[in-house]
Motif scaffolding. Structure first.
Motif, PDB file in Angstrom:
ATOM      1  N   LYS A  53      13.669   4.846  -6.463  1.00 51.02           N
ATOM      2  CA  LYS A  53      13.795   5.554  -5.187  1.00 51.02           C
ATOM      3  C   LYS A  53      12.428   5.731  -4.537  1.00 51.02           C
ATOM      4  N   TYR A  54      11.441   6.110  -5.346  1.00 48.62           N
ATOM      5  CA  TYR A  54      10.115   6.354  -4.778  1.00 48.62           C
ATOM      6  C   TYR A  54       9.428   5.058  -4.356  1.00 48.62           C
ATOM      7  N   VAL A  55       9.711   3.970  -5.055  1.00 52.43           N
ATOM      8  CA  VAL A  55       9.165   2.672  -4.638  1.00 52.43           C
ATOM      9  C   VAL A  55       9.724   2.286  -3.269  1.00 52.43           C
ATOM     10  N   VAL A  56      11.034   2.495  -3.102  1.00 52.64           N
ATOM     11  CA  VAL A  56      11.656   2.177  -1.810  1.00 52.64           C
ATOM     12  C   VAL A  56      11.097   3.080  -0.712  1.00 52.64           C
ATOM     13  N   VAL A  57      10.997   4.380  -1.012  1.00 57.37           N
ATOM     14  CA  VAL A  57      10.477   5.326  -0.016  1.00 57.37           C
ATOM     15  C   VAL A  57       9.038   4.974   0.359  1.00 57.37           C
ATOM     16  N   PRO A  90       2.328   7.837  -6.770  1.00 55.55           N
ATOM     17  CA  PRO A  90       2.024   9.260  -6.978  1.00 55.55           C
ATOM     18  C   PRO A  90       3.277  10.131  -7.090  1.00 55.55           C
ATOM     19  N   LEU A  91       4.302   9.842  -6.284  1.00 59.24           N
ATOM     20  CA  LEU A  91       5.534  10.630  -6.366  1.00 59.24           C
ATOM     21  C   LEU A  91       6.225  10.439  -7.712  1.00 59.24           C
ATOM     22  N   THR A  92       6.228   9.205  -8.193  1.00 56.25           N
ATOM     23  CA  THR A  92       6.831   8.932  -9.503  1.00 56.25           C
ATOM     24  C   THR A  92       6.075   9.658 -10.606  1.00 56.25           C
ATOM     25  N   TYR A  93       4.758   9.610 -10.540  1.00 60.65           N
ATOM     26  CA  TYR A  93       3.943  10.271 -11.565  1.00 60.65           C
ATOM     27  C   TYR A  93       4.126  11.788 -11.518  1.00 60.65           C
ATOM     28  N   ARG A  94       4.223  12.334 -10.317  1.00 58.86           N
ATOM     29  CA  ARG A  94       4.410  13.781 -10.198  1.00 58.86           C
ATOM     30  C   ARG A  94       5.734  14.213 -10.823  1.00 58.86           C
ATOM     31  N   GLN A  95       6.794  13.442 -10.560  1.00 56.84           N
ATOM     32  CA  GLN A  95       8.084  13.790 -11.155  1.00 56.84           C
ATOM     33  C   GLN A  95       8.035  13.672 -12.676  1.00 56.84           C
ATOM     34  N   TYR A  96       7.352  12.647 -13.155  1.00 54.63           N
ATOM     35  CA  TYR A  96       7.221  12.463 -14.601  1.00 54.63           C
ATOM     36  C   TYR A  96       6.513  13.657 -15.239  1.00 54.63           C
ATOM     37  N   ARG A  97       5.443  14.128 -14.613  1.00 54.40           N
ATOM     38  CA  ARG A  97       4.703  15.273 -15.145  1.00 54.40           C
ATOM     39  C   ARG A  97       5.550  16.542 -15.106  1.00 54.40           C
ATOM     40  N   PHE A 133       0.830  -1.205   0.000  1.00 54.75           N
ATOM     41  CA  PHE A 133       0.000   0.000   0.000  1.00 54.75           C
ATOM     42  C   PHE A 133       0.868   1.260   0.000  1.00 54.75           C
ATOM     43  N   GLY A 134       2.022   1.193   0.668  1.00 55.35           N
ATOM     44  CA  GLY A 134       2.927   2.339   0.648  1.00 55.35           C
ATOM     45  C   GLY A 134       3.428   2.634  -0.749  1.00 55.35           C
ATOM     46  N   VAL A 135       3.753   1.570  -1.492  1.00 57.23           N
ATOM     47  CA  VAL A 135       4.201   1.749  -2.880  1.00 57.23           C
ATOM     48  C   VAL A 135       3.082   2.345  -3.724  1.00 57.23           C
ATOM     49  N   LEU A 136       1.856   1.833  -3.531  1.00 58.06           N
ATOM     50  CA  LEU A 136       0.730   2.291  -4.346  1.00 58.06           C
ATOM     51  C   LEU A 136       0.288   3.709  -3.982  1.00 58.06           C
ATOM     52  N   MET A 157      17.424  23.633 -25.645  1.00 57.03           N
ATOM     53  CA  MET A 157      17.859  22.500 -26.465  1.00 57.03           C
ATOM     54  C   MET A 157      18.884  21.644 -25.726  1.00 57.03           C
ATOM     55  N   ILE A 158      19.756  22.291 -24.953  1.00 58.02           N
ATOM     56  CA  ILE A 158      20.749  21.541 -24.176  1.00 58.02           C
ATOM     57  C   ILE A 158      20.061  20.683 -23.120  1.00 58.02           C
ATOM     58  N   HIS A 159      19.164  21.299 -22.360  1.00 61.35           N
ATOM     59  CA  HIS A 159      18.504  20.568 -21.275  1.00 61.35           C
ATOM     60  C   HIS A 159      17.495  19.550 -21.798  1.00 61.35           C
ATOM     61  N   HIS A 160      16.967  19.803 -22.997  1.00 61.90           N
ATOM     62  CA  HIS A 160      16.042  18.832 -23.575  1.00 61.90           C
ATOM     63  C   HIS A 160      16.758  17.523 -23.879  1.00 61.90           C
ATOM     64  N   ASP A 161      18.045  17.596 -24.223  1.00 62.00           N
ATOM     65  CA  ASP A 161      18.833  16.374 -24.413  1.00 62.00           C
ATOM     66  C   ASP A 161      18.885  15.563 -23.128  1.00 62.00           C
ATOM     67  N   ASP A 162      19.062  16.268 -22.020  1.00 63.29           N
ATOM     68  CA  ASP A 162      19.076  15.575 -20.729  1.00 63.29           C
ATOM     69  C   ASP A 162      17.724  14.942 -20.443  1.00 63.29           C
ATOM     70  N   PHE A 163      16.662  15.636 -20.859  1.00 61.47           N
ATOM     71  CA  PHE A 163      15.314  15.108 -20.621  1.00 61.47           C
ATOM     72  C   PHE A 163      15.085  13.803 -21.377  1.00 61.47           C
ATOM     73  N   VAL A 164      15.648  13.711 -22.591  1.00 65.10           N
ATOM     74  CA  VAL A 164      15.454  12.505 -23.395  1.00 65.10           C
ATOM     75  C   VAL A 164      15.985  11.276 -22.659  1.00 65.10           C
ATOM     76  N   THR A 165      17.112  11.459 -21.955  1.00 67.16           N
ATOM     77  CA  THR A 165      17.700  10.332 -21.226  1.00 67.16           C
ATOM     78  C   THR A 165      17.252  10.286 -19.769  1.00 67.16           C
ATOM     79  N   GLN A 166      16.631  11.371 -19.306  1.00 68.33           N
ATOM     80  CA  GLN A 166      16.212  11.429 -17.911  1.00 68.33           C
ATOM     81  C   GLN A 166      14.924  10.640 -17.710  1.00 68.33           C
ATOM     82  N   ARG A 167      14.882   9.879 -16.655  1.00 67.22           N
ATOM     83  CA  ARG A 167      13.699   9.099 -16.330  1.00 67.22           C
ATOM     84  C   ARG A 167      13.314   9.355 -14.877  1.00 67.22           C
ATOM     85  N   PRO A 168      12.044   9.243 -14.573  1.00 71.91           N
ATOM     86  CA  PRO A 168      11.639   9.421 -13.169  1.00 71.91           C
ATOM     87  C   PRO A 168      12.366   8.436 -12.264  1.00 71.91           C
ATOM     88  N   SER A 169      12.668   8.880 -11.063  1.00 67.74           N
ATOM     89  CA  SER A 169      13.406   8.045 -10.103  1.00 67.74           C
ATOM     90  C   SER A 169      12.441   7.074  -9.421  1.00 67.74           C
TER      91      SER A 169
END
Length: 488
Positions: A302-306, A41-48, A33-36, A287-299
């Motif tokens: 970490k949020y599952v563990v938390v 929600p924390l993962t989804y918020r970071q993704y958004r 339940f903690g994960v759910l 454009m520089i930071h968008h490159d980072d976004f392409v490879t960046q993924r939500p953590s």
């Protein structure tokens, strides 16, 4: 908790641990339940947040007030930036993961092995000229080198070279299928396979040489399978240790290359980025930071563990409070500690063997509950307990005993009935009941010479047990001992 001190509370960590193991499914449910409820929600918020920051609508808003010429200028600058970035990244990756770049040049072990091969077809020469190890071999070499060596760079530590030439030969008319050299049957082609290994110590060199030797033996087998007569013999081994000046120069060259790349990029940024207007700079940064976004993924990990930890911790707090304020007994040791009266029997319910995770967690809880007491189940334990009570009564000439029942579970009721019936065959006066609930049972208690208490773990209340002990004290009736029933 002693029966004579209402304010003293003793928390036994092992007792609490047994309680936690017994409730392991609640902890698991809390984790899920903690994960759910927290992790997802924390993962989804970071993704958004990531999406909204580098969405295409943001790019359109930046370019809206820019001319085509300004956009083209930024694109050209950005392409040059990507080139610099790729070269710097690749060089740094090589510096970080290359085996040679991380080897100590002042302590290099060199291992040389030579093989002589003879074959009757040119195919063998071509085969050994193109010989190389496979990916699994390089992975094994990386494991030997240790320090999380990258198998993709394992090729750096060894060199395999082949030299071959055809022998002078004549064909015997009587043996056209044989090749004759100086009157002897000989193979047509001969050559050398030379292996050089560079590592940190001799042990590594020898293990790597063993991998190559197996690969060469496999090659001979493959050639033989296709009809090539080939013989491979190890002709020499040599080992040296040295300061590798060539490796020093190679490492310094790579470091200098990295410094030059960084310096070139800094000069490029200084000369070009400062020439952009504010809108162009904004687009360039996007454009520089968008490159980072392409490879960046939500953590998400970490949020599952938390989330899982938070959920399990919340359940653990609730279980801890339930344990502290439950007011019942959790282990056999808990009973002895509370009453201060000897234990005359411990009866464990016969049940099916635990399976799966129950076997682990409930098995541990069971061990803690018993904590050194012999595990006797059902009839056997009840019979031993009856014998102890009977023998004591005979020695003390006691004719009337009272069994203080604890019918908080069906199993406890069954065991008590069985023991009472067995005792009645040995002792003339045996009564049983609950004096806390029935005046008639209280009268039976007062008319007895001795009391035996039945206590069910996780059911019997400490306050009720204390009250019963006070009743016995009021009329000076001794309590012979306690019989603990473990229902689960």
């Amino acid at each position: 908790m002693g029966t004579n001190d209402d304010d003293e509370v003793v928390i036994d960590l092992l007792d609490m641990l047994a309680y936690f193991f017994q409730k392991w499914k609640y902890l698991l449910a809390g984790l899920v339940f903690g994960v759910l409820l927290i992790g997802c929600p924390l993962t989804y918020r970071q993704y958004r947040q990531i999406q909204s920051k580098y969405a295409d609508t943001t790019l359109d808003a930046i370019q809206e007030d820019m001319t085509k010429g300004e956009i083209e200028t930024v694109n050209q600058l950005y392409n040059r930036y990507k080139t610099f970035r790729k070269r710097i990244t690749n060089n740094q990756y090589y510096m970080d993961h290359s085996i040679l770049m991380n080897m100590d040049p002042n302590n290099v072990s060199n291992y040389y092995v030579s093989y002589v091969f003879e074959a009757d077809q040119r195919t063998a020469v071509d085969y050994f000229n193109d010989f190389s190890l496979n990916l699994d071999d390089y992975k094994d070499i990386a494991l030997i080198l240790g320090n999380e060596a990258d198998p993709r760079f394992a090729y750096e530590v060894l060199s395999i070279r082949c030299t071959a030439a055809a022998d002078d030969k004549i064909i015997d008319a009587d043996m056209p299928d044989k090749i004759i050299v100086n009157g002897d049957i000989s193979n047509k082609y001969r050559g050398l396979v030379k292996l050089r290994i560079k590592a940190s110590n001799r042990e590594q060199c020898e293990k790597i040489a063993g991998i190559v030797d197996k690969a060469l033996s496999k090659a001979v087998t493959e050639l033989t399978d296709i009809g090539v007569t080939v013989k491979l013999t190890q002709s020499g081994v040599n080992y040296t240790e040295s300061v590798d000046t060539g490796l020093v120069e190679q490492q310094q060259s790579r470091m200098a290359m990295g410094s030059e790349l960084v310096a070139s990029y800094n000069a490029f940024e200084k000369d070009n980025k400062s020439s952009l207007n504010s809108q162009e700079q904004k687009l360039f940064e996007y454009m520089i930071h968008h490159d980072d976004f392409v490879t960046q993924r939500p953590s998400w990990k970490k949020y599952v563990v938390v989330g899982g930890f938070a959920g399990a911790f919340a359940v653990a707090v609730v279980l801890c409070l339930m344990y502290l304020f439950a007011g019942d007994f959790k282990t056999v040791e808990d009973v002895s500690r509370f009453t201060g009266i000897k234990l005359v029997g411990c009866i464990y319910k016969k049940e099916k063997p635990f399976k799966g995770l129950d076997k682990l967690f409930l098995g541990i809880a069971k061990s803690i509950k018993l904590r050194g007491h012999a595990e006797q189940q059902d009839e056997e334990a009840a019979a031993v307990t009856v014998t102890r009570i009977t023998e004591y009564c005979k020695q003390k000439n006691i004719d009337h005993i009272f069994i203080a029942r604890d019918d908080s579970s069906d199993y406890a009721k069954t065991i008590t009935d069985q023991m009472v019936n067995d005792l009645k065959t040995q002792i003339s006066g045996v009564e049983a009941g609950d004096p806390l609930k029935s005046p008639e049972d209280l009268k039976k208690l007062h008319s007895s010479d001795m009391v035996v208490r039945m206590i069910t773990l996780d059911k019997a209340r400490k306050l009720a047990l204390k009250e019963l002990q006070e009743m016995c004290g009021e009329v000076s009736i001794p309590i012979f001992g306690d019989v603990v029933i473990i229902n689960s």
